[in-house]
Design an enzyme around this catalytic site. Structure first.
Site, PDB file in Angstrom:
ATOM      1  N   HIS A 155       0.836  -1.223   0.000  1.00  0.00           N
ATOM      2  CA  HIS A 155       0.000   0.000   0.000  1.00  0.00           C
ATOM      3  C   HIS A 155       0.856   1.252   0.000  1.00  0.00           C
ATOM      4  CE1 HIS A 155      -3.305  -2.711   1.240  1.00  0.00           C
ATOM      5  NE2 HIS A 155      -2.379  -3.237   2.007  1.00  0.00           N
ATOM      6  N   SER A 276      15.834  21.148 -16.310  1.00  0.00           N
ATOM      7  CA  SER A 276      14.657  21.987 -16.514  1.00  0.00           C
ATOM      8  C   SER A 276      15.091  23.254 -17.223  1.00  0.00           C
ATOM      9  CB  SER A 276      14.029  22.321 -15.162  1.00  0.00           C
ATOM     10  OG  SER A 276      13.293  23.522 -15.242  1.00  0.00           O
ATOM     11  N   LYS A 282      17.147  21.523 -11.153  1.00  0.00           N
ATOM     12  CA  LYS A 282      16.439  20.285 -11.439  1.00  0.00           C
ATOM     13  C   LYS A 282      17.268  19.243 -12.190  1.00  0.00           C
ATOM     14  CE  LYS A 282      12.730  19.275 -10.724  1.00  0.00           C
ATOM     15  NZ  LYS A 282      11.420  19.645 -11.309  1.00  0.00           N
ATOM     16  N   GLU A 289      10.417   8.209 -16.818  1.00  0.00           N
ATOM     17  CA  GLU A 289       9.081   8.762 -17.087  1.00  0.00           C
ATOM     18  C   GLU A 289       8.630   8.444 -18.504  1.00  0.00           C
ATOM     19  OE1 GLU A 289       8.591  12.672 -14.320  1.00  0.00           O
ATOM     20  OE2 GLU A 289      10.093  12.788 -15.879  1.00  0.00           O
TER      21      GLU A 289
END
Ligand code: ARG
Length: 462
Positions: A155, A276, A282, A289
């Site tokens: 979970h 970024s 970043k 992804e």
């Protein structure tokens, strides 16, 4: 002039030509198309359907086309609609009359089924090889991280401590099954459809077994209508590829989480991260992804294939031309994702301190305390209840279970003895789960050895 233009009085519209043409997609099957045609021509000559001289002329012509397409001296054109008619047109241009005999006892319907099957059986081998490369990388990283402990989750909540290698090997098992499944699909792909003709078979005395043998097929399709009608083998492969992506996507999700500041379990290499355009600090896990995102395309391809087939009456329908764009897209996507993912795993840094640190909070040893009480004679259900109360008390006091004094623990159960601390140490929580397939370090080493194809005797891998 189109090869099928005989009964037409007018030209098709340019728009229709564009719409109908599949060359942009199926040109990648030119090698299979030519190999199939060579086997077909040899068979026609062997069976006396064309002369030996014509057979030789056709085979030589096809070989020269293959060479020229490979080195760019010849090109396929939109005018000839698809790869099959392109090759045939080139052949007729090169060798004239004999070339016009190639399509005897054959239809594009059985020809396209043949080409797709030949293409997919090679693709199956390629994907399996890429899966194996990923697995060997995982085995490599796992081998270095057997003793590294991190929280296992259920979970998405910290559950029990596990070996990092154990976690990686779980994916190894999944990829093993993926490879096995693709091998199974290949058995159903590798069946030879030629001889089905348009749908009903052919009047010529052909030898299908000979063609199958020439082209390395295990069997021939046993019903000519089925041979040209179904694409279940494409769909099955599409499903197998979807499962590969589902596994990669779950793994990607973990990589993304692990590389956050919040987790900090791994650091991705610069080579597999991006920056970024606005935020200078970043470093984003774009590789993972994209793998996760591209999973949607591969599932979409499968849905497209299923939907494209569902309403088709027997036998061939032009709808089926759509199968290639979808399955090729899945193949390209999966191959690329496997390559990138393997390199990303290879270059990532494992932050074992952060992993271990994360096991300390969240009462990951609560089950072990309950198990400890059971070893002292308590029933498991009572032990569960007692430890639940211990956890509540710890939460109130902002403490870990092992921070409680012996006396404090004994207030919950008189069965607690000084050996409790050893029993619930994080390391022992891992090392005592010795059931086969469990997370105990020695068990993980056995799993590793099995997956590597070695074995362990007297603590040594052989
Ligand atoms: N390009 C077609 C396909 O990919 C080849 C078969 C065409 N057959 C036909 N009868 N129009 O399916």
């Amino acid at each position: 002039m189109k090869l099928w233009a005989g009964r037409f009085q007018n030209d098709t519209s340019a728009l229709m030509d564009d719409f109908n043409s599949s060359i942009a997609v199926d040109s990648r099957m030119y090698k299979q198309d030519i190999q199939g045609s060579i086997a077909h021509a040899k068979m026609l000559a062997k069976c006396g359907i064309i002369t030996a001289a014509e057979g030789t002329e056709i085979c030589e012509g096809l070989m020269s086309i293959l060479n020229d397409l490979r080195n760019g001296a010849a090109a396929l054109s939109v005018d000839a609609e698809d790869v099959h008619m392109n090759v045939e047109t080139l052949l007729i241009q090169r060798i004239g009359e004999a070339g016009k005999r190639l399509h005897t006892a054959r239809s594009r319907n059985d020809q396209v089924a043949l080409d797709v099957r030949m293409y997919l059986r090679d693709a199956a081998d390629e994907i399996v090889a890429l899966l194996e490369a990923l697995q060997s990388e995982l085995l490599e990283v796992a081998g270095l991280n057997v003793d590294v402990i991190l929280p296992g989750y259920t979970h998405m909540q910290r559950a029990q401590p596990i070996s990092f290698a154990h976690h990686l090997l779980a994916y190894c098992e999944m990829f093993s099954r993926d490879a096995e499944r693709i091998g199974e699909a290949k058995k159903r792909i590798n069946v030879m459809p030629l001889g089905a003709g348009a749908l009903a078979g052919t009047t010529y005395p052909i030898d299908r077994e000979y063609v199958a043998k020439e082209l390395g097929f295990d069997a021939v399709c046993l019903n000519s209508i089925d041979a040209v009608s179904d694409r279940d083998f494409v769909l099955e492969f599409g499903f197998d590829l979807s499962l590969v992506m589902m596994h990669l996507s779950r793994f990607s999700e973990e990589i993304i989480l692990w590389s956050t500041t919040e987790f900090g379990f791994i650091t991705l290499d610069d080579a597999y991260s991006t920056g970024s355009s606005i935020m200078p600090q970043k470093k984003n896990p774009d590789a993972a992804e994209l793998v996760r995102g591209k999973t949607g395309r591969v599932f979409g391809d499968l849905m497209g294939l299923l939907t494209m087939m569902k309403g088709l009456p027997l036998a061939y329908n032009k709808d089926m031309q759509e199968d290639k764009e979808l399955v090729f897209d899945s193949l390209d996507t999966v191959a690329m994702c496997l390559r990138v993912f393997t390199d990303m795993i290879k270059t990532m840094k494992v932050n074992e301190d952060a992993m271990l640190q994360a096991t300390l909070d969240g009462f990951l040893n609560a089950t072990d305390l309950a198990d400890y009480l059971v070893t002292k004679g308590e029933s498991f259900r009572n032990a569960h209840e007692i430890v639940g109360q211990v956890v509540v008390a710890c939460e109130k006091q902002g403490k870990r279970i092992e921070d409680l004094t012996l006396e404090a623990l004994q207030e919950f159960s008189a069965r607690v003895k000084p050996d409790v601390y050893e029993a619930i140490s994080i390391e022992n929580c891992v090392s005592r789960r010795k059931t086969s397939g469990g997370t105990a370090f020695d068990e993980v080493r056995k799993q590793l050895a099995r997956l590597r194809g070695t074995s362990i005797e007297n603590g040594k891998e052989i």
